[in-house]
Enzyme design. Sequence first.
Site, PDB file in Angstrom:
ATOM      1  N   TRP A   6       0.835  -1.215   0.000  1.00  0.00           N
ATOM      2  CA  TRP A   6       0.000   0.000   0.000  1.00  0.00           C
ATOM      3  C   TRP A   6       0.862   1.254   0.000  1.00  0.00           C
ATOM      4  CZ3 TRP A   6      -2.216   2.033   5.216  1.00  0.00           C
ATOM      5  CH2 TRP A   6      -1.232   1.988   6.207  1.00  0.00           C
TER       6      TRP A   6
ATOM      7  N   GLU B 160      -0.499  -4.353  12.126  1.00  0.00           N
ATOM      8  CA  GLU B 160       0.143  -5.608  11.748  1.00  0.00           C
ATOM      9  C   GLU B 160       0.574  -6.471  12.931  1.00  0.00           C
ATOM     10  OE1 GLU B 160       3.318  -4.704   8.972  1.00  0.00           O
ATOM     11  OE2 GLU B 160       1.938  -4.967   7.301  1.00  0.00           O
TER      12      GLU B 160
ATOM     13  N   LYS C 139       2.737  -1.728  16.212  1.00  0.00           N
ATOM     14  CA  LYS C 139       3.975  -1.624  15.448  1.00  0.00           C
ATOM     15  C   LYS C 139       4.137  -0.219  14.886  1.00  0.00           C
ATOM     16  CE  LYS C 139       6.073  -3.489  11.206  1.00  0.00           C
ATOM     17  NZ  LYS C 139       5.880  -4.431  10.076  1.00  0.00           N
ATOM     18  N   GLN C 140       3.024   0.347  14.396  1.00  0.00           N
ATOM     19  CA  GLN C 140       3.042   1.641  13.739  1.00  0.00           C
ATOM     20  C   GLN C 140       1.649   2.246  13.859  1.00  0.00           C
ATOM     21  OE1 GLN C 140       3.414   1.154   9.398  1.00  0.00           O
ATOM     22  NE2 GLN C 140       2.810  -0.973   9.656  1.00  0.00           N
TER      23      GLN C 140
END
Length: 805
Positions: A361, A500, A620-621
């Site tokens: 993406w 994720e 994670k982000q």
Amino acid sequence: MPDWTWEYEGYDPRAERLREALCTLGNGYFATRGAAPETNAGPAHYPGTYAAGLYNRLPTVLAGRLLEHEDMVNLPNWLPLRFRMHPDEGPDGRWFHPDQDAEGLLLYRQALDLRRGILTRWIRFRDEHGRHLGVEQSRIVHMGDPHLAALHTTFTAEDWSGTVEVESAIDGMVGNTGVSRYRDLASHHLTRMGTGTGGPAEPGVMWLRCRTTASDVRVVVAARTRADPDGAPENVRNRQSDFRIAQRLTMPVEPGRTASVEKVVALYTSRDAAISGPMESALEAVRSAPDFARLLDSHLQAWERLWRQAEFEVPGESGHVLRLHAFHLLQTLSPAHTAELDVGVPARGLHGEAYRGHVFWDELFVLPYLNLHFPELSKSLLTYRYRRLPAACRAARALGREGACYPWQSGSDGREETPEVHLNPRSGRWLPDNSRLQHHAGSAVAYNVWRYAQATGDTEFAHTRGAEMLLQIARFWASTAEFDAALGRYRIRRVLGPDEYHDGYPDAADPGLDDNAYTNVTAAWVLARGLDLARTLPASRRQELFERIELRGGDLEHWEEVSRRLHVPFHEGVVSQFEGYGELAELDWDGYRERYGDIRRLDRILEAEGDTVNRYRASKQADVLMLGYLFSPEELREIFGRLGYELSDEAWRRTVDHYLARTSHGSTLSGVVHAWVLARARHGEAWTHLREALASDVADLQGGTTAEGIHLGAMAGTLDLVQRGLTGLETREGLLWLDPAPLPELSEFGLRIRYRGVEVRIRMKPGQLWIGVPPWEEAGVRVVLAPDLGIEVAPGDERLLPLAG
């Protein structure tokens, strides 16, 4: 030009692979890592050449299962050029290699000229017999001709006379072995190799041909090696096998007299347009190519044209790194060459083999920048997605849904390329990879279609291919949403969000999460845009499109309902990342930092301990906060309002604070998004995250990942953060909107954009904004400076506007 030069001093085997990635040269058609020409693949070096969109599929038996994986293919290595000294008196020298001759290296310096696309290396070494040789070597991958590359090497003998022997080769003994995590996977993609020379009439010409094993792409690499300036090699001797072709030549040297050799290379494949065959084309290209000096001239002109369109001025070290980022973006996605190809945005550039060269993406972070500089390139990259719309529709049907479900990882033909398993290097265990449940990839495609149309005014694309993609993605979300009578809302179940780390609920048998906020909010936005498009399409096109995709009469009413009643979970007064997130345990962040130091890859740490990140409030982000990256505060309030939720400024601040404290930043994209979200209110923290985003590749903050390929999304994201984030630039309703939010550390900068075909120049200084349109433009632009100052900037006009605060 220190601001335009990326330089490394000294030879460090531990850093060479990182330097090779950051010194990659390319032209949008192919790219070659910055490996030293005399080195082979090994722990310290990894030569690699990759053609955009050239993939091959291989089977691997892993843990008793037969798995298929598609990789961007490492092509025959055209770089090899080694040398040794043959003095008139005394013993011959051995072939130079920086590892073997490390003790005798008196100078080893590399400089990447970002303005001109040249990689230059200077060597001065003393051999085991005390003789000194100086070497200067320059390399280009031609930005004007997509098929050509060249290497020019000059030798200077300081205290001896004799000859320098040079071996120039093309090596087909390569594989995809550049990522240690993939070591158990099949890696040899090339077969049916053959080599040859130009014969007695062309003693400096040689070639190597091969095919990919499954995709059956024919590849030919041809080379012409000759002395410069004499033009004819002396005493050429061929060394040939099926897998490698080499030519050796000798050149006289003495103190005060230099000798040079140039190698010009052509790369063609059977995928190329307007050729009768790759062999004939490659040979003709090296035969007719001019010498290195003239090749360099045309290469420099091509780069000059590129930089004019991508012009920006950012002072200091930040500007230096941003130029490196722009350089790698432009040579991965060149408007001159990439726009003619059927390729997407490779997440790791054409710089290495991480992520197997797949398309994710990341265009979500790339196209907004390209829209305002190279819109024809954005259109080409969106067309890559359009060509794979049938595959996305098949994927949706396989799930029992309607519309189009774009894959999380894409490659050659649009099928899902996400591997079924991935390796945790900490534990050595192969684990299920459930990231294919990130169906929000389709929303990213729709978002880019809409933003491209807003920035360019390209209604032809927006009303045809763009409309078809967006409507089919909206259709997928409408058919995926399930009505929950108890909630009185629609829900989207068993998906993954951008985070994720979380791929399921603790102790659940099946993967997937319910009502990921990012997924649901972007799905609602896509449905609303689909409705807008359906209402504004010209009647004839609307009827034609609806008939072709078989959109039924009641579908739009259903879309309207779902777009207003999708469920968004909350907990403790903040937006929940997904339903049930608030019930997860808190992680001992300080304890893990104390034990491990770097905890960016917290998921791997916990799995190696026998635990799982699914149990904790840890990301994670950016996940929820990605909404603040995609949408302005006003847009975000409108989207939540349409869904029946109030998202006050205070609630959003609490949401930002909540996730900031619980994010490990295991992705290079994390710094970009957090800097963007924080830029308006918390300058110090925004600058901290921006600095991390700028350093993520150049300092390899993720710990060895940059050596496997740059992070193209993060590089483009930093450029777009300056271009749109700090200027508050939006393109909508036929207007250019500006709502500046400069950081104190980046309060002065300038840039040039192209908005709907008109060149616009913007310069920010503390307390003021300058905007102008060059006099040669035929039209001006309408600008709105927040909160409500509207102005017309005609061709030749310049306006200096004060900024509040």
